[in-house]
Write an enzyme that holds these catalytic residues in place. Structure first.
Site, PDB file in Angstrom:
ATOM      1  N   CYS A  31      15.466  63.001  53.626  1.00 53.51           N
ATOM      2  CA  CYS A  31      14.425  62.253  52.913  1.00 53.51           C
ATOM      3  C   CYS A  31      13.191  63.134  52.765  1.00 53.51           C
ATOM      4  CB  CYS A  31      14.066  60.986  53.683  1.00 53.51           C
ATOM      5  SG  CYS A  31      12.581  60.153  53.087  1.00 53.51           S
ATOM      6  N   CYS A  76      10.192  61.360  55.045  1.00 53.48           N
ATOM      7  CA  CYS A  76      10.282  61.209  56.508  1.00 53.48           C
ATOM      8  C   CYS A  76      11.328  62.138  57.126  1.00 53.48           C
ATOM      9  CB  CYS A  76      10.569  59.763  56.893  1.00 53.48           C
ATOM     10  SG  CYS A  76      12.283  59.267  56.668  1.00 53.48           S
ATOM     11  N   CYS A 115      14.098  57.820  51.221  1.00 53.54           N
ATOM     12  CA  CYS A 115      14.818  56.680  51.768  1.00 53.54           C
ATOM     13  C   CYS A 115      14.712  55.496  50.809  1.00 53.54           C
ATOM     14  CB  CYS A 115      14.201  56.225  53.091  1.00 53.54           C
ATOM     15  SG  CYS A 115      14.408  57.371  54.442  1.00 53.54           S
ATOM     16  N   CYS A 129      11.586  54.022  56.260  1.00 54.29           N
ATOM     17  CA  CYS A 129      10.905  55.287  55.969  1.00 54.29           C
ATOM     18  C   CYS A 129       9.466  55.262  56.495  1.00 54.29           C
ATOM     19  CB  CYS A 129      10.908  55.530  54.460  1.00 54.29           C
ATOM     20  SG  CYS A 129      10.499  57.214  53.998  1.00 54.29           S
TER      21      CYS A 129
END
Lengths: 288, 191
Positions: free
Chosen positions: A238, A241, A263, A269
């Site tokens: 992602c 994150c 995400c 997230c």
């Protein structure tokens, strides 16, 4: 709210839906017909899920609504506001705080608990509808557990493309008996349905069907011994994150081919970002 | 001659939602005993059975009432408005003071197994008595429950009911203000 019953639906309608829900739970994966009502939003916007939620919701429930994993998209925001106004229930975006989660096309990344209920919005409850248009026929096929047609479809996919080409609404067999549509969740989410501690309820408003999976129930994605089921996800972490184990959306960021993967579960997230996880795009943003 | 009827639910919307969630939870996790909520029952019925009737039965559902529970009929007719049927084999809901022979009930059809009878049955206790081991959907590991007041041949008659799956009847057992449920999907043995 004045002029409406608690959670919008009248009590007689709730009793009818509740009776259907109890039968649905007693026969995991079987589609139970119900008298779907006209709702103050069109079919296709989650009327089935809303009616199921309205029938189970109580004043002490905490409601979360997601649309493709996100709490802040139109569908999720309107349904959350609908119940905040008509039932006065507390709403949340935090998966772990919710007692009832209504979802369109995703299962949260956070594992659900025993005392939670997840309500899926279902556009087409009949897993065989692309293969057999007649309801009378598909009902008979379910009665006889005659799912050869679906196996042929999966086999033809493998013969043609070398793999099963279904990436969402991937058919599952529930409690070793009923072929069931998991609703258009990505195949990535299918394994989460297996032995889930939470109760799973499905509502299809236009098609007037309710079905359910009790907690701790076997849910198997159809496959073959030599072509086992595989959950597909974009091979990236992602961008915000850095998660490598969550389902990703591809977001186009400009008109020069720029894109990022983030995400799809916004709550998951943001919780990770609050906990200090940062992805590549997050670092770039911080540097600028 | 006529004695006044007791009230049903004090707050029909909240109380029926509460009772339904208890039944839903019990049906989802078979054998879990839960409080059914606060209904004022008619003569002969437990508070839990009264709450279940108020929550699930109405003018759309025919109800078979155990002849031994005749005294409750005026209350049911007034509060639920359910049409009464004498045909136990065809009734979608049956209110029994003692669990009837399951083979005499409607198990539904293979195309429409949801049309089977839901039996609401009174038992003496849901916390003590004969022990049964349950397994199946809703139970991570087999669960042992104690129920007092089921027929002696219950395990055998349930075995036949369970063998009809996906057809078969579903039970809601009531004692005092507690209820539990046994859906057709659950397997039951002596424990």
């Amino acid at each position: 709210m004045k002029g409406y019953n608690f959670a919008y639906l009248d009590e007689q309608t709730k009793r009818m839906i509740r009776r259907a829900l109890l039968k649905a739970v007693a026969i995991p994966g079987h589609q139970v017909p119900f008298g779907s009502r006209e709702m103050p939003l069109p079919y296709g916007w989650g009327t089935g899920g809303i009616q199921v939620t309205a029938a189970v919701l109580g004043a002490s429930d905490v409601l979360k609504v997601i649309d493709q994993g996100a709490d802040d998209t139109t569908n999720a925001v309107s349904i959350r506001r609908f119940f905040a106004r008509t039932a006065g229930v507390r709403t949340t975006t935090v998966t772990t705080e919710a007692t009832v989660i209504q979802t369109r096309h995703r299962i949260p990344e956070t594992q659900l608990r025993e005392n939670q209920i997840i309500v899926y919005q279902v556009p087409q409850p009949e897993p065989l509808y692309r293969l057999e248009p007649s309801r009378i026929e598909t009902r008979r096929m379910h009665a006889l557990s005659d799912y050869g047609l679906m196996h042929v479809k999966l086999y033809e996919d493998i013969a043609r493309y070398g793999q099963i080409s279904i990436s969402y609404d991937y058919p599952v067999l529930v409690n070793q008996r009923y072929l069931m549509s998991p609703s258009p969740i990505p195949a990535f989410d299918n394994p989460k349905m297996h032995m889930m501690p939470a109760l799973q309820l499905f509502g299809a408003g236009r098609e007037k069907r309710i079905y359910a999976i009790p907690p701790w129930t076997e849910v198997r994605s159809l496959d073959f011994e030599d072509h086992p089921f595989r959950a597909i996800n974009a091979p990236h972490p992602c961008g915000l994150c850095g998660a490598t184990d969550s389902y990703l959306d591809e977001v186009i960021t400009d008109d020069r081919g720029g894109r990022m993967f983030v995400c799809s579960d916004t709550d998951h997230c943001s919780e990770r970002q609050v906990a200090g996880h940062v992805g590549a795009d997050g670092w770039r943003e911080a540097a600028q | 001659m006529n004695t006044p009827l007791s009230a049903g639910f004090a707050d029909p919307v909240t109380d029926s939602q509460h009772c339904f969630r208890a039944v839903l939870e019990a049906m989802s996790r078979p054998g879990t005993a839960l409080r059914a909520g606060a209904a004022h029952p008619p003569p002969g019925l437990s508070r839990a059975a009264a709450a279940v009737l108020l929550s699930l039965v109405d003018h759309e559902t025919q109800l078979w009432l155990d002849p031994a529970g005749e005294a409750a009929w005026d209350w049911i007719a007034f509060h639920c408005g359910a049409p009464r049927t004498a045909d136990l084999a065809g009734a979608p809901f049956a209110m029994a003071l003692r669990l009837p022979n399951l083979s005499g009930l409607n198990p539904g059809t293979h195309e429409m197994p949801e049309t089977s009878t839901t039996v609401i049955a009174e038992v003496a206790s849901l916390s003590a008595g004969h022990r049964y081991r349950l397994s199946g959907p809703g139970l991570r590991v087999p669960k042992v429950i104690a129920v007092d007041g089921l027929p002696d041949d219950f395990v055998e008659s349930w075995r036949r009911n369970h063998a009809l799956y996906p057809c078969g009847v579903d039970l809601i057992l009531c004692a005092g203000d507690m209820l539990t449920a046994l859906p057709r999907s659950v397997a039951i043995e002596e424990a």
